[in-house]
Write a protein that holds these residues in place. Structure first.
Motif, PDB file in Angstrom:
ATOM      1  N   MET A 151       0.854  -1.199   0.000  1.00 27.62           N
ATOM      2  CA  MET A 151       0.000   0.000   0.000  1.00 27.62           C
ATOM      3  C   MET A 151       0.886   1.245   0.000  1.00 27.62           C
ATOM      4  SD  MET A 151      -2.458   0.898   3.223  1.00 27.62           S
ATOM      5  CE  MET A 151      -2.542   2.537   3.848  1.00 27.62           C
ATOM      6  N   SER A 152       0.650   2.142  -0.900  1.00 32.66           N
ATOM      7  CA  SER A 152       1.471   3.361  -0.941  1.00 32.66           C
ATOM      8  C   SER A 152       0.939   4.365   0.059  1.00 32.66           C
ATOM      9  CB  SER A 152       1.452   3.971  -2.346  1.00 32.66           C
ATOM     10  OG  SER A 152       0.175   4.463  -2.616  1.00 32.66           O
ATOM     11  N   ILE A 153       1.834   4.979   0.780  1.00 32.84           N
ATOM     12  CA  ILE A 153       1.449   5.917   1.837  1.00 32.84           C
ATOM     13  C   ILE A 153       1.640   7.335   1.315  1.00 32.84           C
ATOM     14  CG2 ILE A 153       1.912   6.615   4.220  1.00 32.84           C
ATOM     15  CD1 ILE A 153       1.012   3.763   4.120  1.00 32.84           C
ATOM     16  N   ALA A 154       0.577   8.112   1.368  1.00 31.78           N
ATOM     17  CA  ALA A 154       0.704   9.526   0.997  1.00 31.78           C
ATOM     18  C   ALA A 154       1.536  10.228   2.063  1.00 31.78           C
ATOM     19  CB  ALA A 154      -0.683  10.143   0.902  1.00 31.78           C
ATOM     20  N   LYS A 155       2.350  11.191   1.658  1.00 37.55           N
ATOM     21  CA  LYS A 155       3.220  11.905   2.604  1.00 37.55           C
ATOM     22  C   LYS A 155       2.961  13.402   2.502  1.00 37.55           C
ATOM     23  CE  LYS A 155       6.830   8.408   2.149  1.00 37.55           C
ATOM     24  NZ  LYS A 155       8.201   8.149   1.729  1.00 37.55           N
ATOM     25  N   PRO A 156       1.813  13.853   3.016  1.00 40.66           N
ATOM     26  CA  PRO A 156       1.499  15.281   2.883  1.00 40.66           C
ATOM     27  C   PRO A 156       2.505  16.186   3.574  1.00 40.66           C
ATOM     28  CG  PRO A 156      -0.005  14.210   4.420  1.00 40.66           C
ATOM     29  CD  PRO A 156       0.783  13.123   3.773  1.00 40.66           C
ATOM     30  N   TRP A 157       3.270  15.634   4.542  1.00 41.51           N
ATOM     31  CA  TRP A 157       4.213  16.465   5.305  1.00 41.51           C
ATOM     32  C   TRP A 157       5.357  17.004   4.439  1.00 41.51           C
ATOM     33  CZ3 TRP A 157       3.160  11.313   6.620  1.00 41.51           C
ATOM     34  CH2 TRP A 157       4.101  10.367   6.224  1.00 41.51           C
ATOM     35  N   ILE A 158       5.684  16.311   3.348  1.00 36.44           N
ATOM     36  CA  ILE A 158       6.824  16.751   2.531  1.00 36.44           C
ATOM     37  C   ILE A 158       6.567  18.141   1.946  1.00 36.44           C
ATOM     38  CG2 ILE A 158       8.101  16.264   0.393  1.00 36.44           C
ATOM     39  CD1 ILE A 158       8.047  13.296   1.227  1.00 36.44           C
ATOM     40  N   ALA A 159       5.316  18.406   1.582  1.00 34.44           N
ATOM     41  CA  ALA A 159       4.972  19.735   1.044  1.00 34.44           C
ATOM     42  C   ALA A 159       5.108  20.829   2.094  1.00 34.44           C
ATOM     43  CB  ALA A 159       3.546  19.716   0.497  1.00 34.44           C
ATOM     44  N   SER A 160       5.104  20.437   3.386  1.00 31.06           N
ATOM     45  CA  SER A 160       5.230  21.412   4.472  1.00 31.06           C
ATOM     46  C   SER A 160       6.681  21.639   4.894  1.00 31.06           C
ATOM     47  CB  SER A 160       4.411  20.945   5.685  1.00 31.06           C
ATOM     48  OG  SER A 160       3.035  20.876   5.371  1.00 31.06           O
ATOM     49  N   TYR A 161       7.620  20.869   4.335  1.00 31.39           N
ATOM     50  CA  TYR A 161       9.038  21.041   4.684  1.00 31.39           C
ATOM     51  C   TYR A 161       9.549  22.413   4.241  1.00 31.39           C
ATOM     52  CZ  TYR A 161      10.327  16.142   5.846  1.00 31.39           C
ATOM     53  OH  TYR A 161      10.465  14.924   6.440  1.00 31.39           O
ATOM     54  N   PRO A 162      10.427  23.029   5.031  1.00 36.05           N
ATOM     55  CA  PRO A 162      11.125  24.223   4.529  1.00 36.05           C
ATOM     56  C   PRO A 162      11.952  23.808   3.310  1.00 36.05           C
ATOM     57  CG  PRO A 162      11.606  23.846   6.865  1.00 36.05           C
ATOM     58  CD  PRO A 162      10.902  22.642   6.372  1.00 36.05           C
ATOM     59  N   PRO A 163      12.151  24.703   2.335  1.00 36.17           N
ATOM     60  CA  PRO A 163      12.915  24.331   1.127  1.00 36.17           C
ATOM     61  C   PRO A 163      14.332  23.862   1.432  1.00 36.17           C
ATOM     62  CG  PRO A 163      12.381  26.703   1.153  1.00 36.17           C
ATOM     63  CD  PRO A 163      11.626  26.074   2.267  1.00 36.17           C
ATOM     64  N   GLU A 164      14.897  24.299   2.573  1.00 28.81           N
ATOM     65  CA  GLU A 164      16.288  23.929   2.907  1.00 28.81           C
ATOM     66  C   GLU A 164      16.429  22.476   3.389  1.00 28.81           C
ATOM     67  OE1 GLU A 164      15.753  28.342   3.684  1.00 28.81           O
ATOM     68  OE2 GLU A 164      14.603  26.514   4.079  1.00 28.81           O
ATOM     69  N   THR A 165      15.308  21.838   3.770  1.00 26.05           N
ATOM     70  CA  THR A 165      15.368  20.468   4.295  1.00 26.05           C
ATOM     71  C   THR A 165      14.911  19.485   3.218  1.00 26.05           C
ATOM     72  OG1 THR A 165      14.954  21.226   6.554  1.00 26.05           O
ATOM     73  CG2 THR A 165      14.573  18.907   6.117  1.00 26.05           C
ATOM     74  N   ALA A 166      15.842  18.638   2.773  1.00 29.82           N
ATOM     75  CA  ALA A 166      15.501  17.637   1.751  1.00 29.82           C
ATOM     76  C   ALA A 166      14.679  16.513   2.389  1.00 29.82           C
ATOM     77  CB  ALA A 166      16.777  17.066   1.147  1.00 29.82           C
ATOM     78  N   PRO A 167      13.686  15.979   1.662  1.00 32.90           N
ATOM     79  CA  PRO A 167      12.865  14.897   2.227  1.00 32.90           C
ATOM     80  C   PRO A 167      13.610  13.573   2.341  1.00 32.90           C
ATOM     81  CG  PRO A 167      12.137  15.429  -0.004  1.00 32.90           C
ATOM     82  CD  PRO A 167      13.179  16.436   0.357  1.00 32.90           C
ATOM     83  N   SER A 168      14.726  13.433   1.591  1.00 30.68           N
ATOM     84  CA  SER A 168      15.523  12.211   1.677  1.00 30.68           C
ATOM     85  C   SER A 168      16.994  12.587   1.713  1.00 30.68           C
ATOM     86  CB  SER A 168      15.237  11.309   0.472  1.00 30.68           C
ATOM     87  OG  SER A 168      15.829  10.048   0.689  1.00 30.68           O
ATOM     88  N   LEU A 169      17.777  11.847   2.501  1.00 28.94           N
ATOM     89  CA  LEU A 169      19.171  12.218   2.760  1.00 28.94           C
ATOM     90  C   LEU A 169      20.117  11.064   2.443  1.00 28.94           C
ATOM     91  CD1 LEU A 169      18.473  13.710   6.320  1.00 28.94           C
ATOM     92  CD2 LEU A 169      18.631  15.020   4.193  1.00 28.94           C
ATOM     93  N   GLU A 170      21.398  11.374   2.379  1.00 30.18           N
ATOM     94  CA  GLU A 170      22.442  10.346   2.204  1.00 30.18           C
ATOM     95  C   GLU A 170      23.001   9.978   3.575  1.00 30.18           C
ATOM     96  OE1 GLU A 170      23.747   8.896  -0.681  1.00 30.18           O
ATOM     97  OE2 GLU A 170      21.990   9.799  -1.669  1.00 30.18           O
ATOM     98  N   TYR A 171      23.167   8.673   3.814  1.00 28.89           N
ATOM     99  CA  TYR A 171      23.730   8.209   5.087  1.00 28.89           C
ATOM    100  C   TYR A 171      24.988   7.389   4.783  1.00 28.89           C
ATOM    101  CZ  TYR A 171      18.967   9.399   6.342  1.00 28.89           C
ATOM    102  OH  TYR A 171      17.777  10.072   6.497  1.00 28.89           O
ATOM    103  N   PRO A 172      26.165   7.909   5.150  1.00 27.77           N
ATOM    104  CA  PRO A 172      27.400   7.171   4.827  1.00 27.77           C
ATOM    105  C   PRO A 172      27.456   5.832   5.568  1.00 27.77           C
ATOM    106  CG  PRO A 172      27.855   8.989   6.344  1.00 27.77           C
ATOM    107  CD  PRO A 172      26.429   9.132   5.924  1.00 27.77           C
ATOM    108  N   ARG A 173      28.012   4.831   4.910  1.00 26.62           N
ATOM    109  CA  ARG A 173      28.168   3.501   5.542  1.00 26.62           C
ATOM    110  C   ARG A 173      29.464   3.506   6.352  1.00 26.62           C
ATOM    111  NH1 ARG A 173      25.834  -1.147   4.296  1.00 26.62           N
ATOM    112  NH2 ARG A 173      27.843  -2.187   4.464  1.00 26.62           N
ATOM    113  N   VAL A 174      29.413   4.120   7.504  1.00 23.09           N
ATOM    114  CA  VAL A 174      30.601   4.260   8.357  1.00 23.09           C
ATOM    115  C   VAL A 174      30.199   3.971   9.803  1.00 23.09           C
ATOM    116  CG1 VAL A 174      31.811   5.952   6.915  1.00 23.09           C
ATOM    117  CG2 VAL A 174      30.125   6.741   8.595  1.00 23.09           C
TER     118      VAL A 174
END
Length: 566
Positions: free
Chosen positions: A1-24
């Motif tokens: 089931m796909s989950i709608a994510k209405p919160w992403i539209a409320s993010y400030p433009p400076e905060t990306a909805p998805s990030l990189e996490y180094p494997r360290v």
């Protein structure tokens, strides 16, 4: 089931909805900060400062010392310290050695200590000299083999370190530590060890960095298994939300205990990941905190509502400059709107409410610090954090606006509970963590906690959420703190009882409180009983222990029943 994510539209433009996490490994943050800012202050403690180079060197030394003493990859190492440099050195040293850290509350009783050490299987503990007697008294009931003992005086400036033993004696705190064999002094262990770099053999996704015990407020404490990746992810998510913070330029007030995962992530892990200076405070004292803010000029102050309440109500508040504070994320308990507004007036910074739980490393939500915040809301899910509200009985996702149990999914969610597969299966389903909190989501993706599932009061068939009643009580200008529980009622099954703490110099009667609540709450939600307290029982991070109030109430009820029959 796909989950709608209405919160992403409320993010400030400076905060990306998805990030990189180094494997360290988690230790990578410290090595990176020391390479980039070797002479920058990493720690401030009662006038003593350590640079990032010194902190890394000592962490290597401690790792080598542990390895020499037989600590192997995956072994559990317990740390039972307040906020002090030794806590940070021990933490990173144990991780460099490939061990799993078991943070241990210095306030634990012998019974709680035995449970945690026995359950975790920790054979090594780093503890304060003041706790030596308690630790040695439980040693034979646990797997403990070696004790490394330190004193607050070990990392004080020279003059203070000379004076400290006299102060201890004057206060009747003169711990008689018997060194030798399995009991060693922290500074000696450090000094005799090589400072050569240690490369931990760690798989960040699967290897545990931390066993963090939780559930003490709801039952037997369980070990939450958090991997290096879980903790790396939550620190990076924290950075994305606090996007105005500049690497190598911030100063974080470390009042939250590092042995609690909230302080560990928002002060230590996130702080070291941006090469901030951590101002370590071993004990929360309002006047001392005001003085420390005035003196050290911290820019970030993660905390709990009780801390902010204490500061804004202090009679000497006007004598201190708090304007250095730019951002605070408040957690562990609901943040009253009046407290938020007053604190922001005083500092000129931002104070927003967030939410998390140990099982999620711990933060999952917060209001945007510099974007649109919604009072009474825990805010938006953090980047890469999925959320839904489910029917507690069926587990089915509920539509927007309906109250159900909050479920979260993301890179910060735990592997499970240590050696407790059944309890893990009950809360972790297809990667979704059932939080035990009742919540709803609005159309913009802001979430609202209504209350703990377990704390809900059912009176005459009506569901009453203590948090709602507490919020109303908070609105009264005479009230500093409030807690609400359900107590037995022969007619309604349960009814509402409120515990209140008045502001200094304020006092009002039950009838005025009743009148205040009647204007704002349905009749069935109004407290039937009020009890005035000087303070409320709390955890170390300021969360009110409703369970303790419930136990006190049960004991009182039991005594009254016995008196009737005798």
């Amino acid at each position: 089931m796909s989950i709608a994510k209405p919160w992403i539209a409320s993010y400030p433009p400076e905060t990306a909805p998805s990030l990189e996490y180094p494997r360290v490994p988690l230790t990578h943050f410290l090595e990176e900060a020391a390479a980039e800012f070797p002479e920058r202050h990493a720690l401030y403690f009662m006038g003593k400062r350590l640079t990032y180079r010194e902190l890394l060197t000592m962490s290597y030394q401690f790792a080598n010392a542990l390895i020499k003493r037989g600590v192997k990859k995956g072994d559990r190492v317990a740390i039972m310290l307040p906020n002090c440099p030794q806590a940070v050195i021990s933490y990173y040293g144990a991780l460099f050695a490939g061990a799993t850290v078991v943070m241990t509350n210095p306030l634990y009783t012998e019974r709680e200590l035995i449970h945690q050490l026995h359950d975790s299987g920790a054979e090594t503990i780093i503890a304060l000299d003041l706790l030596y007697k308690r630790v040695t008294s439980v040693k034979h009931s646990t797997p403990l083999k070696r004790l490394i003992i330190t004193s607050i005086g070990d990392f004080l400036p020279l003059l203070k370190s000379w004076i400290y033993p006299f102060v201890q004696r004057r206060q009747g705190q003169n711990p008689q530590v018997v060194y030798g064999g399995e009991v060693e002094a922290f500074l000696s262990v450090l000094k005799e060890s090589a400072a050569k770099p240690v490369v931990p053999d760690v798989d960040p996704e699967n290897d545990l960095a931390l066993l963090q015990y939780t559930g003490g407020t709801t039952g037997v404490a369980k070990g939450v298994m958090l991997t290096h990746k879980n903790l790396i992810a939550n620190a990076i998510q924290c950075r994305a939300v606090l996007y105005k913070c500049e690497r190598g330029k911030e100063r974080i007030l470390g009042v939250l205990p590092l042995f609690h995962v909230y302080g560990m992530t928002t002060v230590m892990n996130q702080g070291i990941s941006i090469a901030a200076e951590l101002v370590l405070v071993p004990k929360f004292n309002v006047k001392e905190i005001l003085s420390l803010i005035d003196k050290t000029k911290p820019t970030l102050f993660p905390g709990a509502p009780t801390m902010y309440i204490g500061l804004i109500n202090h009679p000497d508040l006007g004598r201190y400059d708090l304007k250095s504070i730019e951002a605070c994320v408040s957690g562990s308990a609901p943040l009253p709107v009046e407290v938020q507004n007053r604190f922001e007036e005083l500092t000129g910074g931002k104070l927003v409410e967030g939410y998390g739980l140990t099982e999620a490393s711990p933060v999952t939500h917060s209001n945007p610090v510099w974007g649109k915040r919604v009072n009474g809301s825990i805010g938006l899910p953090w980047p890469d954090t999925d959320c839904r509200v489910v029917d507690p009985a069926t587990g089915e996702a509920l539509p927007q606006g309906e109250i159900g149990e909050l479920a979260v999914k993301g890179p910060q969610v735990m592997r499970g509970y240590w050696n407790r597969p059944e309890e893990t299966a009950a809360v972790l389903q297809d990667g979704w963590l059932l939080t035990g909190d009742m919540a709803y989501m609005d159309e913009q993706g802001y979430f609202y906690i209504v209350d703990r599932k377990k704390d809900m009061i059912i009176a005459g068939g009506f569901n009453i959420y203590p948090r709602e009643v507490e919020e109303v009580l908070f609105e009264h200008p005479a009230i500093q703190e409030a807690a609400v529980i359900g107590v037995p009622d022969p007619y309604r099954g349960e009814t509402v009882k409120a515990y209140v703490v008045f502001k200094p110099g304020q006092q009002i009667g039950d009838s005025e409180l009743d009148e205040h609540c009647r204007k704002r709450l349905a009749a069935y939600k109004i407290p039937r009983f009020y009890e005035v307290r000087e303070e409320l029982p709390k955890t170390m991070v300021g969360k009110v222990l409703r369970r303790q109030l419930q136990e006190e109430e049960k004991a009182r009820h039991h005594r009254e029943e016995q008196e009737k029959t005798s």
